[in-house]
Design a protein around this motif. Structure first.
Motif, PDB file in Angstrom:
ATOM      1  N   CYS A 104       4.034 -38.383 -30.057  1.00  0.00           N
ATOM      2  CA  CYS A 104       2.404 -38.938 -29.759  1.00  0.00           C
ATOM      3  C   CYS A 104       1.649 -37.715 -29.862  1.00  0.00           C
ATOM      4  O   CYS A 104       0.778 -37.783 -30.888  1.00  0.00           O
ATOM      5  CB  CYS A 104       2.325 -39.394 -28.546  1.00  0.00           C
ATOM      6  SG  CYS A 104       2.927 -40.937 -27.952  1.00  0.00           S
ATOM      7  N   THR A 105       1.909 -36.431 -29.664  1.00  0.00           N
ATOM      8  CA  THR A 105       1.109 -35.350 -29.811  1.00  0.00           C
ATOM      9  C   THR A 105       1.279 -34.947 -31.324  1.00  0.00           C
ATOM     10  O   THR A 105       0.056 -34.650 -31.779  1.00  0.00           O
ATOM     11  CB  THR A 105       1.743 -34.243 -28.811  1.00  0.00           C
ATOM     12  OG1 THR A 105       1.916 -34.584 -27.539  1.00  0.00           O
ATOM     13  CG2 THR A 105       0.773 -33.063 -29.119  1.00  0.00           C
ATOM     14  N   ALA A 106       2.345 -34.931 -31.889  1.00  0.00           N
ATOM     15  CA  ALA A 106       2.454 -34.420 -33.191  1.00  0.00           C
ATOM     16  C   ALA A 106       1.645 -35.592 -34.083  1.00  0.00           C
ATOM     17  O   ALA A 106       0.964 -35.041 -34.993  1.00  0.00           O
ATOM     18  CB  ALA A 106       3.768 -34.412 -33.854  1.00  0.00           C
ATOM     19  N   LEU A 107       1.510 -36.752 -33.714  1.00  0.00           N
ATOM     20  CA  LEU A 107       0.970 -37.751 -34.572  1.00  0.00           C
ATOM     21  C   LEU A 107      -0.315 -37.677 -34.502  1.00  0.00           C
ATOM     22  O   LEU A 107      -1.215 -37.821 -35.391  1.00  0.00           O
ATOM     23  CB  LEU A 107       1.585 -39.048 -34.205  1.00  0.00           C
ATOM     24  CG  LEU A 107       0.941 -40.388 -34.909  1.00  0.00           C
ATOM     25  CD1 LEU A 107       1.396 -40.266 -36.177  1.00  0.00           C
ATOM     26  CD2 LEU A 107       1.380 -41.764 -34.265  1.00  0.00           C
ATOM     27  N   ASP A 165       8.309 -27.403 -23.847  1.00  0.00           N
ATOM     28  CA  ASP A 165       7.432 -27.244 -22.778  1.00  0.00           C
ATOM     29  C   ASP A 165       6.530 -28.131 -22.938  1.00  0.00           C
ATOM     30  O   ASP A 165       6.031 -28.778 -23.992  1.00  0.00           O
ATOM     31  CB  ASP A 165       7.195 -25.607 -22.990  1.00  0.00           C
ATOM     32  CG  ASP A 165       8.061 -24.586 -22.677  1.00  0.00           C
ATOM     33  OD1 ASP A 165       9.171 -24.826 -22.072  1.00  0.00           O
ATOM     34  OD2 ASP A 165       8.053 -23.464 -22.929  1.00  0.00           O
ATOM     35  N   LEU A 166       5.632 -28.073 -21.764  1.00  0.00           N
ATOM     36  CA  LEU A 166       4.571 -29.388 -21.777  1.00  0.00           C
ATOM     37  C   LEU A 166       3.487 -28.330 -21.004  1.00  0.00           C
ATOM     38  O   LEU A 166       3.807 -28.033 -19.914  1.00  0.00           O
ATOM     39  CB  LEU A 166       5.034 -30.481 -21.113  1.00  0.00           C
ATOM     40  CG  LEU A 166       3.566 -31.435 -20.991  1.00  0.00           C
ATOM     41  CD1 LEU A 166       3.107 -31.857 -22.590  1.00  0.00           C
ATOM     42  CD2 LEU A 166       4.063 -32.814 -20.251  1.00  0.00           C
ATOM     43  N   ASP A 171       1.046 -35.426 -16.194  1.00  0.00           N
ATOM     44  CA  ASP A 171       0.680 -34.848 -15.022  1.00  0.00           C
ATOM     45  C   ASP A 171       1.619 -34.558 -14.154  1.00  0.00           C
ATOM     46  O   ASP A 171       2.632 -35.723 -14.121  1.00  0.00           O
ATOM     47  CB  ASP A 171      -0.487 -35.763 -14.218  1.00  0.00           C
ATOM     48  CG  ASP A 171      -1.977 -35.340 -14.912  1.00  0.00           C
ATOM     49  OD1 ASP A 171      -2.255 -34.295 -15.728  1.00  0.00           O
ATOM     50  OD2 ASP A 171      -2.860 -36.281 -14.758  1.00  0.00           O
ATOM     51  N   ILE A 172       1.628 -33.782 -13.165  1.00  0.00           N
ATOM     52  CA  ILE A 172       2.915 -33.779 -11.897  1.00  0.00           C
ATOM     53  C   ILE A 172       2.077 -33.838 -10.624  1.00  0.00           C
ATOM     54  O   ILE A 172       1.106 -32.943 -10.623  1.00  0.00           O
ATOM     55  CB  ILE A 172       3.593 -32.196 -12.246  1.00  0.00           C
ATOM     56  CG1 ILE A 172       4.311 -31.924 -13.585  1.00  0.00           C
ATOM     57  CG2 ILE A 172       4.565 -32.054 -11.215  1.00  0.00           C
ATOM     58  CD1 ILE A 172       4.756 -30.791 -13.653  1.00  0.00           C
ATOM     59  N   VAL A 173       2.524 -34.514  -9.789  1.00  0.00           N
ATOM     60  CA  VAL A 173       2.054 -34.998  -8.704  1.00  0.00           C
ATOM     61  C   VAL A 173       2.993 -34.756  -7.310  1.00  0.00           C
ATOM     62  O   VAL A 173       4.244 -34.729  -7.620  1.00  0.00           O
ATOM     63  CB  VAL A 173       1.691 -36.490  -8.512  1.00  0.00           C
ATOM     64  CG1 VAL A 173       0.989 -36.857  -7.392  1.00  0.00           C
ATOM     65  CG2 VAL A 173       0.432 -36.757  -9.738  1.00  0.00           C
ATOM     66  N   THR A 192       2.698 -24.666 -16.979  1.00  0.00           N
ATOM     67  CA  THR A 192       3.432 -24.892 -17.929  1.00  0.00           C
ATOM     68  C   THR A 192       4.945 -25.567 -17.641  1.00  0.00           C
ATOM     69  O   THR A 192       5.665 -24.836 -16.945  1.00  0.00           O
ATOM     70  CB  THR A 192       3.591 -23.853 -19.161  1.00  0.00           C
ATOM     71  OG1 THR A 192       2.473 -23.435 -19.521  1.00  0.00           O
ATOM     72  CG2 THR A 192       4.547 -24.386 -20.257  1.00  0.00           C
ATOM     73  N   PHE A 193       5.371 -26.773 -18.219  1.00  0.00           N
ATOM     74  CA  PHE A 193       6.517 -27.125 -17.714  1.00  0.00           C
ATOM     75  C   PHE A 193       7.556 -27.295 -18.703  1.00  0.00           C
ATOM     76  O   PHE A 193       7.337 -27.710 -19.639  1.00  0.00           O
ATOM     77  CB  PHE A 193       6.276 -28.982 -17.150  1.00  0.00           C
ATOM     78  CG  PHE A 193       7.654 -29.591 -16.659  1.00  0.00           C
ATOM     79  CD1 PHE A 193       7.948 -29.251 -15.374  1.00  0.00           C
ATOM     80  CD2 PHE A 193       8.343 -30.121 -17.676  1.00  0.00           C
ATOM     81  CE1 PHE A 193       9.145 -29.965 -15.082  1.00  0.00           C
ATOM     82  CE2 PHE A 193       9.538 -30.785 -17.267  1.00  0.00           C
ATOM     83  CZ  PHE A 193       9.992 -30.580 -15.824  1.00  0.00           C
TER      84      PHE A 193
END
Length: 298
Positions: free
Chosen positions: A40-43, A92-93, A242-244, A274-275
């Motif tokens: 999705c990010t690349a698109l 990584d994200l 998101d990390i919760v 950065t995950f």
């Protein structure tokens, strides 16, 4: 948690004339989620003429496009090229980790669940008691500890405006699983912390629902008026990735936060992070502790 082996190619199907639905995997996993997010990010970065919406989900995503601008077969061909370039294990994200306060076993969801016991698997117990028992915990307190001790990934946002679905960041054999109600309720309090299958959620507005009800948060996550500091940029707070971390609170803390919300001064604790998927898969518990240290500024 060992690294996931190379996955099969994704399944592409058309939805009418204007949509392509892509199923990364039939089951939810962090590698499947990461792969979908990477595609999705690349698109999105390609800014392809004719593409109007890109909607990521748990282990899939959907793209809306104008077939008068880009032919359907060409749309799929571009997406498949991107999938090949991404591979099976994106790394990584850049995201954020957020602490969300929760009043477990609150009076409002308790009153609601008691009105709908005939729709539940076990009318003689509460939702939390049932969840604790079928997950083999000796007490509700132990179940709440398991639910709130590890972080969660927001894997998609939807169903109603601003509602996040969250996937627990632990080994699959430690995943908490609780079925939805036998038939949906016609009422769920606003900001209820719900659970269905292997997913947590927060009901952003009051309405119907079928997830088990564990508690409530005083922190709004959807506000068209955008009164609170953390909602100034967008009326929907959560984003996929998101990390919760749930933070159990008592009634006094709930009331204190609610007063700040009503005054327009409350903000959710959060920090950028950065995950790393490979690092998490190699050692989930120790990596989660590093994430929590970032959240608390250690």
């Amino acid at each position: 948690m060992s690294p996931t082996p190379a996955a099969a190619p994704s399944r592409y199907t058309f939805g009418g004339d204007e949509h392509v639905f892509v199923e990364i995997s039939e089951s939810m996993s962090l590698p499947a989620f990461f792969k979908g997010m990477a595609i999705c990010t690349a698109l999105r970065e390609r800014a392809l003429p004719g593409v109007s919406e890109i909607c990521p989900a748990n282990a899939s995503f959907q793209v809306r496009f104008d077939p008068d601008v880009i032919a359907p077969d060409d749309m799929v061909r571009v997406m498949q090229e991107i999938e090949q370039s991404v591979g099976d294990a994106p790394g990584d994200l850049a995201t954020r980790i957020i602490e969300v306060p929760v009043l477990y076993n609150d009076p409002w969801t308790h009153e609601t669940l008691m009105r709908f016991r005939e729709r539940h698997q076990d009318p003689s117990s509460t939702d939390l008691e049932y969840a604790a028992r079928i997950n083999h915990f000796s007490s509700v307190a132990d179940f709440i500890e398991a639910h709130s001790s590890a972080p969660w990934f927001v894997s998609m946002v939807g169903f109603v405006a601003g509602l996040p679905f969250l996937f627990q960041m632990v080994e699959r054999e430690r995943q908490l699983e609780v079925p939805k109600y036998l038939s949906p309720r016609t009422d769920t309090p606003k900001l209820t912390l719900g659970y269905g299958g292997c997913f947590s959620c927060i009901y952003s507005v009051r309405g119907a629902g079928g997830y088990q009800m564990f508690g409530v948060t005083p922190a709004p996550i959807f506000d068209p008026a955008q009164k609170l500091p953390y909602l100034k940029d967008m009326m929907v707070f959560f984003k996929p990735g998101d990390i919760v971390k749930w933070k159990p609170i008592d009634r006094a803390e709930y009331d204190r936060i609610l007063a700040e919300v009503e005054a327009g001064t409350y903000t959710l604790p959060m920090r950028p992070v950065t995950f790393s998927l490979p690092e998490f898969l190699a050692a989930p518990d120790s990596y989660n502790q590093k994430l929590l240290q970032v959240l608390h500024g250690d």
